[in-house]
Design a protein around this motif. Structure first.
Motif, PDB file in Angstrom:
ATOM      1  N   ARG A  19       1.363  -5.456   3.263  1.00 18.43           N
ATOM      2  CA  ARG A  19       0.308  -6.173   3.981  1.00 18.43           C
ATOM      3  C   ARG A  19       0.354  -7.629   3.553  1.00 18.43           C
ATOM      4  O   ARG A  19       0.627  -7.932   2.405  1.00 18.43           O
ATOM      5  CB  ARG A  19      -1.063  -5.566   3.658  1.00 18.43           C
ATOM      6  N   TYR A  20       0.118  -8.512   4.510  1.00 23.37           N
ATOM      7  CA  TYR A  20       0.079  -9.928   4.153  1.00 23.37           C
ATOM      8  C   TYR A  20      -1.085 -10.598   4.871  1.00 23.37           C
ATOM      9  O   TYR A  20      -1.514 -10.161   5.947  1.00 23.37           O
ATOM     10  CB  TYR A  20       1.397 -10.632   4.480  1.00 23.37           C
ATOM     11  N   ARG A  21      -1.606 -11.629   4.232  1.00 25.89           N
ATOM     12  CA  ARG A  21      -2.690 -12.393   4.856  1.00 25.89           C
ATOM     13  C   ARG A  21      -2.116 -13.708   5.339  1.00 25.89           C
ATOM     14  O   ARG A  21      -1.402 -14.393   4.617  1.00 25.89           O
ATOM     15  CB  ARG A  21      -3.809 -12.664   3.849  1.00 25.89           C
TER      16      ARG A  21
ATOM     17  N   ALA B 143       3.696   0.426   3.074  1.00 23.92           N
ATOM     18  CA  ALA B 143       3.592  -0.759   3.936  1.00 23.92           C
ATOM     19  C   ALA B 143       3.399  -2.002   3.099  1.00 23.92           C
ATOM     20  O   ALA B 143       2.865  -1.962   1.990  1.00 23.92           O
ATOM     21  CB  ALA B 143       2.409  -0.599   4.890  1.00 23.92           C
TER      22      ALA B 143
ATOM     23  N   THR C 218       0.844  -1.183   0.000  1.00 26.60           N
ATOM     24  CA  THR C 218       0.000   0.000   0.000  1.00 26.60           C
ATOM     25  C   THR C 218       0.880   1.234   0.000  1.00 26.60           C
ATOM     26  O   THR C 218       2.044   1.177   0.398  1.00 26.60           O
ATOM     27  CB  THR C 218      -0.914   0.038   1.240  1.00 26.60           C
TER      28      THR C 218
ATOM     29  N   TRP D 213      -5.468 -10.272   7.806  1.00 26.21           N
ATOM     30  CA  TRP D 213      -4.465  -9.380   7.239  1.00 26.21           C
ATOM     31  C   TRP D 213      -3.635  -8.712   8.321  1.00 26.21           C
ATOM     32  O   TRP D 213      -4.151  -8.318   9.354  1.00 26.21           O
ATOM     33  CB  TRP D 213      -5.134  -8.315   6.383  1.00 26.21           C
ATOM     34  N   HIS D 214      -2.338  -8.532   8.038  1.00 24.70           N
ATOM     35  CA  HIS D 214      -1.416  -7.835   8.930  1.00 24.70           C
ATOM     36  C   HIS D 214      -0.631  -6.834   8.104  1.00 24.70           C
ATOM     37  O   HIS D 214      -0.520  -6.994   6.910  1.00 24.70           O
ATOM     38  CB  HIS D 214      -0.442  -8.829   9.569  1.00 24.70           C
ATOM     39  N   GLU D 215      -0.079  -5.840   8.798  1.00 24.56           N
ATOM     40  CA  GLU D 215       0.604  -4.786   8.053  1.00 24.56           C
ATOM     41  C   GLU D 215       1.973  -4.511   8.654  1.00 24.56           C
ATOM     42  O   GLU D 215       2.116  -4.445   9.869  1.00 24.56           O
ATOM     43  CB  GLU D 215      -0.253  -3.525   8.086  1.00 24.56           C
TER      44      GLU D 215
END
Ligand SMILES: Cc1cc2nc3c(=O)[nH]c(=O)nc-3n(C[C@H](O)[C@H](O)[C@H](O)COP(=O)(O)OP(=O)(O)OC[C@H]3O[C@@H](n4cnc5c(N)ncnc54)[C@H](O)[C@@H]3O)c2cc1C
Ligand code: FES
Lengths: 102, 369, 487
Positions: C245-247, C243, C236, C252-254
């Motif tokens: 972001r990953y799932r 950042a 993003t 989801w985490h950032e």
């Protein structure tokens, strides 16, 4: 995005990005020198105008296209710096034909 | 795939324009098409809607091309609305340049002949002297001796035309099947049996629009479509901003900004790989016509095989010995697409004995019994 | 053309990486006259970029394997091959049984070299990882960051995150740590079928790569957070990466980031080989197309050979014997003697270097879902074609990627499909349920690198080409009207 490692550098060479001096090292690629000089935006895309920067640094992605010494669309990651080299960013497609009269 | 009234063999510009026109008459249309890398002039062409120089010795062809150019604007609007794809049709008129007095004289003689043969019903054109050219096209090359300007010539985005025809066809109910190259056609009681390595189907009526393959298929249903081999090569540049200040049959700028430079003609090769020597000469000629092009980068070059009838004139017709089988074949599938959808398809739908102008009949090639 | 380049050579080798240098040394030992072309300024290829000029301190930080490249580079420099650096090859044009023409460009001048045999040793490119946001400045290939480090001593500044899958992520993390840069995290997206690697584990355990690799991974894991098992990634940011972001496990985490380095393995560079007319085959394990060659690297086109990663990904260690074998095959074709012992030795070396690859290839395989993006994610960066348009066009019934290209222009920009060819095939495969092997890939054509029209126009052309291009007309004899460069 990048800084140089502390290892004793090669000879300094000055190049110009859109008229502004940037300090490079002999042997740098143009893209490498600009990244080291803190440049993040290399051009604006031809289709949407979004900012772009080098992705591959090995001649594959063509994201590093710039006008170098008057020649448009050169791959900055494959060109080695020369003292006094003039580099300009391209916004959209390079203007190589007369602008239309409207 | 079974529920259809007519099958079009070939999903190129000709086949898809005919298919769209047929679907608009209410027929249920099936299009059978080849593989991703089958030879397709439709994916390799130059994008001209061009009239100048066409029909020397066959005035009907000059009139037909001019007619196509005149109905294109309406057809384009309609096709854009149905497909949602913009075609960027532009008909500013086009130049044919002479790089020597001799070449220029040849062009003028040909245009004069066509005007005489059509009793002046062809597209209007004018001679442009070097002095006038320098005013009309600032930057024109020092070697250009003069030009002819045809008022009806234009161009469009041919890739998007291909996309638009497929999309509008789908919206009009055309069933499109790739990986269905037809290798055999047999007349049967229920119409025609079409075979390929994918299997077979029976169809009440069939239109042959298979490009260069049509030559092989036509005799299976008593039609003739003799072709001349002709490979063309095109050079394309990167997108640039600014506009090329003219349109010509050998240099044009697409709406996206690339400049296309054409096109060669080789009759003696079957190879697909492009030839850099030819690309070099095409580039040299283009630079001589308009030197600012020298700074542009070529990003692609490709070759394509033209669908070129032996005498250069379109081949249309219904088979006498196998009624219900039709052929539609021509070189200028972009220029004539509007007529194929708007004039030829309705005639086929009706089952007319003659399709298009009489001079284009497949029978001119002495159909063997 | 340039004064540096002769216009004929007995054997032309393209690429000065391990494969090309090994091939040159082998061919020179047999007495062949060798010209080696590479677009970079110095020999070394990707793995040993700039090793000949790198200061000792940088070599130390890049590790033993990098430093080891210096020996090969100096052997190569001494072998007597003509090394033309800074020359880019835009085409290899075989002519049936006749000579092969190699189209080159150097400092803005194009030319043609005629030869009897060519070894393509053009290596690999990083596999593009088309995740949302991957076109933002501040997102690069992990390989790109490594090249920046090797050739310019550039180190990431600010928050840097590595993401994707492949041994290079760990290798790069380790090199950065040694150089004093601590990445904020390494986010790994393993294939859901990682277990398929396990039957090949025993073989891998017996290779030196195992110990080295295990040590490396342990070192990285001790120093930075390694998040494994991520299923999806996105970047993003407004006008640059802000950042990653990953799932993971569905949520989801950032991680804030100034530089995101993506990686999903490497794939053979296909452009030159395909444009020359070499057919390709699908490698289902590595999920990529590779050129069809025999074990020694010979293609079906007489005189054309492929060595190293360009023939199929095998790493630098395997690229060395691969280069030797291709050279031996080329020498045989040129009518030169090949020592049978050297041939057997190269073959042994190759098999030794190949041990353990079956495990590595499967363990680090990319998850197909990451390679076939959805929605507005850009697949073709040059023409900005989103995945959704490709899916939509696939549903129209297109027979393969080349018709999609006609519909949408994907692959028609300056990179000529290098960055989207794989994605177009993957997306079509995902959308249609068909096997990539049947779909094929975008066709690549000569020239594989852009040439200015001025350069092109100055290439020599023969009579047949003249007839084809100009018909009865002729071009004036006057010099080409070329505009001034700077105007
Ligand atoms: C970005 C990247 C990073 C990697 N990092 C590592 C690593 O850290 N450790 C590791 O073990 N392996 C790494 N690999 C893999 C390793 O580089 C290869 O296994 C090995 O280099 C293969 O050798 P090669 O000779 O086949 O190709 P390469 O080393 O890639 O050499 C190919 C050469 O060909 C030249 N070339 C290509 N096209 C043209 C053209 N058209 N005209 C002129 N010249 C051309 C290139 O400039 C290059 O010098 C990496 C690969 C990549 C792509
Ligand atoms: S950064 Fe990819 S081509 Fe230069």
């Amino acid at each position: 995005m990048f800084r140089r490692d502390p290892i004793p550098p090669g000879e300094a060479v000055e190049i110009l990005l859109d008229g502004q001096p940037i300090s490079a090292r002999r042997g740098d690629s143009v893209a490498g020198a600009l990244l080291a000089g803190g440049v993040t935006r290399f051009r604006d895309s031809v289709v949407s105008g979004a900012p772009r920067a080098p992705y591959c640094l090995m001649g594959t992605c063509f994201e590093c296209l710039m006008t170098i010494d008057g020649v448009a669309n050169r791959q900055a990651c494959l060109v080695t710096v020369e003292p006094g080299m003039r580099i300009t960013r391209q916004s959209g497609a390079p203007s190589l034909l007369p602008e239309a009269e409207t | 795939m079974d529920q259809h009234d007519i099958t079009v063999i070939g999903g190129g510009l000709v086949g898809s324009a005919v298919a769209l026109g047929l679907a608009e008459t209410g027929l249920r249309v099936l299009v059978l098409d080849g593989e991703d890398l089958s030879r397709r002039a439709s994916r390799a062409n130059f994008g001209l809607v061009w009239v100048s120089g066409k029909g020397l010795g066959t005035p009907d062809y000059a009139r037909w091309s001019f007619e196509a150019a005149r109905i294109w604007p309406g057809f384009a609007r309609d096709l854009e609305a149905r497909s949602g794809v913009s075609l960027s049709l532009d008909q500013p008129g086009g130049y044919s340049f002479g790089l020597s007095i001799g070449e220029l004289d040849g062009i003028i003689a040909e245009m004069t002949h066509i005007t005489e043969e059509t009793d002046g019903e062809g597209a209007p054109w004018r001679m442009v002297s070097r002095a006038e050219l320098v005013r009309e096209i600032p930057g024109i090359g020092p070697d250009v001796a003069g030009a002819v300007h045809g008022s009806a010539d234009g161009h469009l985005n041919a890739l998007r035309l291909f996309h638009a025809l497929h999309r509008a066809g789908a919206a009009a109910g055309v069933t499109y099947r790739a990986h269905h190259a037809v290798t055999q056609i047999e007349p049967s009681s229920a119409g025609f049996r079409l075979r390929g390595d994918w299997g077979q189907i029976t169809t009440p009526r069939v239109v042959l629009a298979a490009g260069t393959e049509t030559e092989r298929l036509a005799p299976m249903v008593g039609l003739a479509a003799p072709l001349k081999r002709s490979r063309g090569q095109i050079v394309v540049t990167e997108r640039v901003s600014g506009r090329l200040p003219f349109l010509s049959a050998i240099i044009r700028q697409t709406d996206e900004g690339s400049v296309m430079i054409g096109d060669s003609d080789e009759g003696d090769t079957d190879a697909l790989a492009g030839n850099p020597e030819i690309a070099a000469l095409l580039a040299a000629r283009a630079i001589r016509v308009y030197p600012p092009l020298a700074r542009l980068n070529m990003v692609r070059s490709w070759t394509g095989f033209r669908v070129k009838p032996r005498d250069g004139i379109p081949i249309y017709g219904q088979s006498r010995s196998c009624p219900g089988a039709y052929v539609v074949l021509c070189h200028s599938g972009v220029t004539l697409a509007a007529l194929h959808a708007r004039r030829i398809a309705p005639q086929i739908a009706e089952g007319a004995a003659q399709i298009g102008p009489a001079a284009f009949s497949s029978e001119r090639f002495h159909v063997p019994a | 053309m340039s004064a540096q380049l002769p216009d004929t050579a007995e054997l032309v080798i393209i690429g000065a990486g391990p494969a090309g240098m090994a091939a040159a040394i082998e061919a020179r030992a047999a007495g062949a006259e060798v010209m080696l072309l590479d677009e970079t300024p110095a020999a070394g290829g990707q793995i040993w970029r700039a090793v000949g000029t790198a200061p000792e301190a940088r070599k130390a930080l890049l590790g033993k394997e990098y430093a080891a490249g210096a020996a090969l580079v100096s052997d190569f420099a001494a072998c007597g091959a003509h090394h033309a650096s800074g020359v880019s090859v835009w085409g290899v044009m075989p002519d049936g049984t006749g000579p092969i023409h190699v189209g080159v460009s150097e400092s803005g001048a194009a030319g043609m070299i005629e030869t009897r045999a060519v070894i393509l040793a053009t290596g690999a490119q990083e596999r593009p990882l088309p995740v949302p946001g991957w076109t933002l400045p501040g997102v690069m290939g992990a390989g790109a960051a490594q090249i920046a480090l090797k050739s310019g001593g550039l180190l990431p500044e600010g928050r840097c995150v590595l993401a994707g899958v492949g041994p290079l992520l760990y290798l790069l993390a380790d090199q950065l740590l040694r150089a004093g840069v601590t990445p904020a995290a390494l986010v790994e997206t393993p294939s859901p079928r990682r277990r398929a690697a396990l039957p090949h584990l025993p073989d891998f355990l017996r290779t030196p790569a195992f110990l080295k690799g295990a040590g490396l991974i342990a070192r990285v894991r001790r120093r930075i957070p390694v998040i494994t098992g991520a299923e999806a990634l996105e970047i993003t940011g407004e006008s640059r990466a802000e950042a990653l972001r990953y799932r993971r496990a569905g949520s989801w985490h950032e991680i804030p980031a100034d530089l995101v380095l993506l990686h999903a393995g490497v794939v053979p560079s296909l452009n030159l080989a395909v444009a020359a007319g070499v057919p390709t085959r699908w490698n289902a394990v590595l999920r990529c197309f590779e050129p069809e060659t025999d074990a020694a690297g010979a293609t079906d086109l007489p005189g054309l050979f492929i060595a190293g990663d360009g023939a199929g990904i095998g790493g630098a260690e395997r690229a060395l014997p691969s280069g030797r074998r291709a050279a031996q095959a080329a020498l045989a074709q040129l009518g030169r003697e090949v020592d049978p012992l050297a041939a057997a030795e190269a073959q042994r070396q190759w098999h030794r270097a190949d041990r353990g690859r079956a495990f590595i290839d499967r363990w680090f395989a990319p998850p197909p879902s990451l390679l076939a993006p959805q929605g507005e994610t850009i697949a073709c960066r040059c023409e900005e074609v989103p995945a959704s348009a490709i899916r939509d066009a696939a549903r129209l019934g297109a027979p393969g990627p080349n018709q999609i290209k006609t519909y949408l222009r994907c692959g028609m920009g300056p990179c000529q499909g290098r960055m989207c060819a794989a994605s177009v095939t993957e997306i079509m495969a995902d959308e249609s349920g068909r096997d990539p092997a049947d779909l094929g890939h975008l066709r690549f054509r000569t020239p594989v690198r852009p040439l200015s029209l001025a350069e092109l126009a100055q290439l020599p052309a023969g009579e047949a080409a003249r007839r084809a291009a100009l018909g009865d007309a002729a071009l004036p004899e006057t010099p080409l009207p070329l505009p001034d460069r700077s105007s």
